[in-house]
Design an enzyme around this catalytic site. Structure first.
Site, PDB file in Angstrom:
ATOM      1  N   ASN A   1      -6.619  10.711  12.604  1.00 10.65           N
ATOM      2  CA  ASN A   1      -7.525  10.000  11.696  1.00 10.65           C
ATOM      3  C   ASN A   1      -7.677  10.742  10.371  1.00 10.65           C
ATOM      4  OD1 ASN A   1      -8.331   7.611  13.005  1.00 10.65           O
ATOM      5  ND2 ASN A   1      -9.554   8.811  14.455  1.00 10.65           N
TER       6      ASN A   1
ATOM      7  N   ARG B   1     -15.871  13.110   4.386  1.00 10.07           N
ATOM      8  CA  ARG B   1     -14.679  12.352   4.780  1.00 10.07           C
ATOM      9  C   ARG B   1     -13.439  12.889   4.052  1.00 10.07           C
ATOM     10  NH1 ARG B   1     -15.714   8.098   7.977  1.00 10.07           N
ATOM     11  NH2 ARG B   1     -17.868   7.326   8.066  1.00 10.07           N
TER      12      ARG B   1
ATOM     13  N   ARG C   1     -14.415  14.995  12.827  1.00  7.42           N
ATOM     14  CA  ARG C   1     -15.362  15.268  11.745  1.00  7.42           C
ATOM     15  C   ARG C   1     -16.537  16.067  12.303  1.00  7.42           C
ATOM     16  NH1 ARG C   1     -18.300  10.724   7.919  1.00  7.42           N
ATOM     17  NH2 ARG C   1     -19.239  12.166   6.429  1.00  7.42           N
TER      18      ARG C   1
ATOM     19  N   ASP D   1      -7.775  -0.789  19.050  1.00  8.17           N
ATOM     20  CA  ASP D   1      -8.503  -1.955  18.547  1.00  8.17           C
ATOM     21  C   ASP D   1      -8.154  -3.197  19.355  1.00  8.17           C
ATOM     22  OD1 ASP D   1      -9.553  -0.339  16.496  1.00  8.17           O
ATOM     23  OD2 ASP D   1      -7.826  -0.752  15.212  1.00  8.17           O
TER      24      ASP D   1
ATOM     25  N   MET E   1      -8.619   6.088  24.072  1.00 13.57           N
ATOM     26  CA  MET E   1      -7.581   6.310  23.060  1.00 13.57           C
ATOM     27  C   MET E   1      -6.290   6.781  23.710  1.00 13.57           C
ATOM     28  SD  MET E   1      -6.846   6.137  19.813  1.00 13.57           S
ATOM     29  CE  MET E   1      -5.158   5.694  20.232  1.00 13.57           C
TER      30      MET E   1
ATOM     31  N   HIS F   1      -7.220   0.461  10.476  1.00  6.87           N
ATOM     32  CA  HIS F   1      -7.710   1.072  11.715  1.00  6.87           C
ATOM     33  C   HIS F   1      -8.982   1.879  11.452  1.00  6.87           C
ATOM     34  CE1 HIS F   1      -7.600   2.640  15.747  1.00  6.87           C
ATOM     35  NE2 HIS F   1      -7.404   3.892  15.357  1.00  6.87           N
TER      36      HIS F   1
ATOM     37  N   GLY G   1      -5.068  14.398  23.950  1.00  6.25           N
ATOM     38  CA  GLY G   1      -3.726  14.840  24.289  1.00  6.25           C
ATOM     39  C   GLY G   1      -3.483  15.058  25.768  1.00  6.25           C
TER      40      GLY G   1
ATOM     41  N   ALA H   1      -2.925  19.412  24.232  1.00  6.26           N
ATOM     42  CA  ALA H   1      -3.906  20.118  25.054  1.00  6.26           C
ATOM     43  C   ALA H   1      -5.332  19.714  24.713  1.00  6.26           C
ATOM     44  CB  ALA H   1      -3.744  21.628  24.882  1.00  6.26           C
TER      45      ALA H   1
END
Length: 368
Positions: free
Chosen positions: A177, A145, A139, A207, A284, A234, A62, A58
């Protein structure tokens, strides 16, 4: 049309232009279309297709990813899974997709994020051949990170544990990620349970997609004729497009280096263009669907080749992105790495050093 045709012509209208005739033509066309759809469905084996789940279905990636997978001829059942309280309910996404002119049955599942996924995902995952996971958090300001990794690794591990229980033979395609660290976390989880860790795959297709598009724009070669091998990892400098085997191989060195850097940092282009309002969600989703469709073709017996981040013995590193052969068992072969130029070899060493640290972060998390 018999006598009716003569009456239409006497009225001054050509026979084909009369509303009744047009209506009949449309109805005949629709009937032919339905017949064609049924034949296509039988030809493509809808009745014996695959169940696919999109975890995080969702979200910004997605939703379009679920749309593209619902439109795949090999998908007969699609689970759209997300958490309770998602901005768009998973049930709403599923209801929307269930209206498409495709045979796939779409069902939404919402889980309580405070409870283990393994206790809530049996219905969503049982019978799945492919699980695509764009779940996770982006993020945010003030988040390090390490903070991002710990949150997303925990999310991926929870989904991985559920997949290991309910669909252990499914391909688990991770878009979470940081992929370089998250894939080792889940692969180690599979190993501990005696499962095939190569069922856990990091999706690096974006990529390749970007590299293909950029090379096509520079060279003028149709993008359908461009196939850039992207190896390494990646993220940032771990992304190594092997441009020496492409139509831009003879560009001046400075331009090649600039193109290499652009492919590494392409996500930033999108973030900047969206002025902080989002990241690369649509591209993506396209890349994830491209990979997912290749997996399903492989499972159907049509071997396909894609770049992917998997457990590997091609380099001293335990995980690496390379071309892989996808077949009935998922990742069946690792394609040997291409010959590298001196510059690419230098980049290979640089990428490997950074990637090794990121892999170790994932393995350390798995050992906890």
């Amino acid at each position: 049309l018999g006598g009716a045709q003569g009456q239409l012509e006497d009225s001054g209208h050509p026979a084909w232009a009369h509303p009744n005739v047009i209506s009949n033509s449309i109805m005949l066309g629709l009937a032919a279309r339905r017949t064609g759809v049924r034949a296509f469905a039988q030809q493509r084996g809808f009745a014996s297709g695959f169940k696919v789940c999109v975890c995080g279905g969702a979200g910004g990636i997605g939703q379009p990813l679920s749309l593209l997978m619902a439109m795949d001829s090999k998908v007969t059942e699609l689970s759209v899974q997300d958490i309770q309280g998602a901005m768009v309910p998973a049930a709403g996404v599923a209801a929307d997709l269930s209206h498409l002119e495709y045979p796939s049955k779409v069902t939404g599942y919402a889980i309580d994020p405070k409870q283990p996924p393994i206790d809530q995902l049996e219905a969503a995952l049982t019978g799945c051949s492919l699980v695509l996971v764009p779940a996770g958090v982006p993020r945010k300001p003030g988040m390090t990170r390490d903070d991002l990794f710990n949150i997303n690794a925990s999310i991926a591990a929870g989904i991985g544990a559920a997949c290991a229980k309910y669909c252990p033979d499914a391909i688990l395609a991770l878009i979470v990620n940081p992929v370089n660290s998250v894939v080792p976390v889940v692969a180690e989880l599979y190993k501990k349970q005696g499962l095939d860790s190569r069922k856990v795959v990091g999706v690096t297709t974006l990529d390749v997609v970007r590299a293909n598009k950029f090379v096509s724009e520079i060279s003028g070669v149709p993008v359908s004729d461009v196939d850039v091998t992207v190896i390494g990892g990646h993220a940032g400098k771990t992304i190594l497009p092997v441009l020496s085997g492409t139509p831009v191989a003879n560009l001046p060195e400075a331009e090649l280096h600039a193109l290499d850097a652009r492919i590494q940092d392409a996500g930033t282009e999108v973030v900047n263009a969206k002025a902080g309002a989002g990241s690369a969600t649509l591209s993506m989703a396209y890349a994830g669907a491209r990979f997912g469709k290749s997996v399903l073709r492989g499972l159907s017996g049509e071997k396909t080749i894609e770049c992917a981040y998997v457990e590997s013995n091609l380099t001293p590193l335990p995980f690496f992105t390379s071309k892989v052969v996808l077949g009935k068992n998922g990742v069946e072969e690792l394609v040997p790495l291409p010959t590298l130029t001196a510059y690419e070899q230098q980049r290979f060493e640089e990428a490997s050093a950074q990637l090794g640290e990121e892999i170790e972060k994932g393995l350390a998390f798995a050992r906890k």
